[in-house]
Design a protein around this motif. Sequence first.
Motif, short mmCIF file in Angstrom:
data_model
loop_
_atom_site.label_atom_id
_atom_site.label_comp_id
_atom_site.label_asym_id
_atom_site.label_seq_id
_atom_site.Cartn_x
_atom_site.Cartn_y
_atom_site.Cartn_z
N HIS A 100 0.81 -1.23 0.00
CA HIS A 100 0.00 0.00 0.00
C HIS A 100 0.84 1.28 0.00
N ALA A 101 2.13 1.17 0.32
CA ALA A 101 3.01 2.35 0.27
C ALA A 101 3.30 2.77 -1.17
N LEU A 102 3.16 1.83 -2.12
CA LEU A 102 3.48 2.11 -3.52
C LEU A 102 2.28 2.11 -4.45
N ALA A 103 1.14 1.57 -3.98
CA ALA A 103 0.01 1.40 -4.90
C ALA A 103 -1.32 1.48 -4.18
N HIS A 104 -2.35 1.70 -4.98
CA HIS A 104 -3.72 1.62 -4.47
C HIS A 104 -4.45 0.56 -5.26
N SER A 105 -5.69 0.28 -4.89
CA SER A 105 -6.40 -0.85 -5.46
C SER A 105 -7.88 -0.56 -5.64
N ARG A 106 -8.47 -1.28 -6.59
CA ARG A 106 -9.93 -1.32 -6.79
C ARG A 106 -10.29 -2.78 -6.99
N THR A 107 -11.50 -3.14 -6.61
CA THR A 107 -11.93 -4.52 -6.77
C THR A 107 -13.27 -4.59 -7.47
N GLY A 108 -13.57 -5.76 -7.98
CA GLY A 108 -14.85 -6.02 -8.60
C GLY A 108 -15.15 -7.50 -8.52
N ASP A 109 -16.36 -7.87 -8.89
CA ASP A 109 -16.72 -9.29 -8.84
C ASP A 109 -17.64 -9.64 -10.00
N LYS A 110 -17.60 -10.90 -10.36
CA LYS A 110 -18.52 -11.48 -11.34
C LYS A 110 -18.69 -12.93 -10.93
N GLY A 111 -19.85 -13.24 -10.37
CA GLY A 111 -20.07 -14.59 -9.88
C GLY A 111 -19.11 -14.90 -8.74
N ASN A 112 -18.38 -16.00 -8.90
CA ASN A 112 -17.44 -16.44 -7.87
C ASN A 112 -16.02 -15.94 -8.15
N THR A 113 -15.87 -15.01 -9.08
CA THR A 113 -14.56 -14.49 -9.48
C THR A 113 -14.41 -13.07 -8.98
N CYS A 114 -13.24 -12.79 -8.41
CA CYS A 114 -12.92 -11.44 -7.94
C CYS A 114 -11.79 -10.89 -8.79
N ASN A 115 -11.89 -9.63 -9.14
CA ASN A 115 -10.74 -8.99 -9.78
C ASN A 115 -10.24 -7.88 -8.87
N ILE A 116 -8.91 -7.78 -8.81
CA ILE A 116 -8.25 -6.78 -7.96
C ILE A 116 -7.24 -6.05 -8.82
N SER A 117 -7.42 -4.75 -8.94
CA SER A 117 -6.42 -3.95 -9.64
C SER A 117 -5.42 -3.40 -8.64
N VAL A 118 -4.18 -3.29 -9.08
CA VAL A 118 -3.10 -2.70 -8.29
C VAL A 118 -2.51 -1.60 -9.17
N ILE A 119 -2.59 -0.37 -8.70
CA ILE A 119 -2.19 0.79 -9.51
C ILE A 119 -1.09 1.56 -8.78
N ALA A 120 0.04 1.73 -9.45
CA ALA A 120 1.17 2.44 -8.84
C ALA A 120 0.82 3.91 -8.63
N TYR A 121 1.21 4.45 -7.49
CA TYR A 121 1.10 5.88 -7.26
C TYR A 121 2.09 6.64 -8.15
N ASP A 122 3.28 6.05 -8.32
CA ASP A 122 4.37 6.69 -9.04
C ASP A 122 4.87 5.74 -10.12
N ALA A 123 4.99 6.23 -11.35
CA ALA A 123 5.45 5.40 -12.47
C ALA A 123 6.81 4.78 -12.19
N GLY A 124 7.64 5.44 -11.40
CA GLY A 124 8.96 4.92 -11.08
C GLY A 124 8.94 3.63 -10.28
N ASP A 125 7.81 3.35 -9.63
CA ASP A 125 7.68 2.12 -8.84
C ASP A 125 7.13 0.95 -9.64
N TRP A 126 6.76 1.18 -10.88
CA TRP A 126 6.19 0.13 -11.73
C TRP A 126 7.10 -1.10 -11.82
N PRO A 127 8.41 -0.96 -12.04
CA PRO A 127 9.26 -2.16 -12.10
C PRO A 127 9.24 -2.99 -10.82
#
Length: 103
Positions: free
Chosen positions: A4-31
């Motif tokens: 959580h120090a480098l990224a934030h998240s959003r979630t969603g669901d479809k049936g029994n499947t969950c999706n979790i996004s992880v989004i970098a706050y800073d492009a430099g942390d992407w690697p």
Amino acid sequence: MKLHALAHSRTGDKGNTCNISVIAYDAGDWPILLREVTPERVAAYFGPQVKGKVTRYLLPQLHAMNFVLEGALGGGVTRSLALDAHGKCLGAVLLDMEIDTAA
């Protein structure tokens, strides 16, 4: 360091499947995110809660990734008695994962 120090998240669901996004706050942390937040680590982190496959989709232009966790919601919204049937808390749980920021 916690994810959580480098990224934030959003979630969603479809049936029994969950999706979790992880989004970098800073492009430099992407690697670091690419190296540390792998489908294998996410599957191991959630352990037996996720009954199926964990797939990672990359969105490098957004410095984001989306994880699809099959069999993660105890049957899904209409079948589960779980308090978090939509899986909204799973994003916060993932952001609590320890990652190594050393190169």
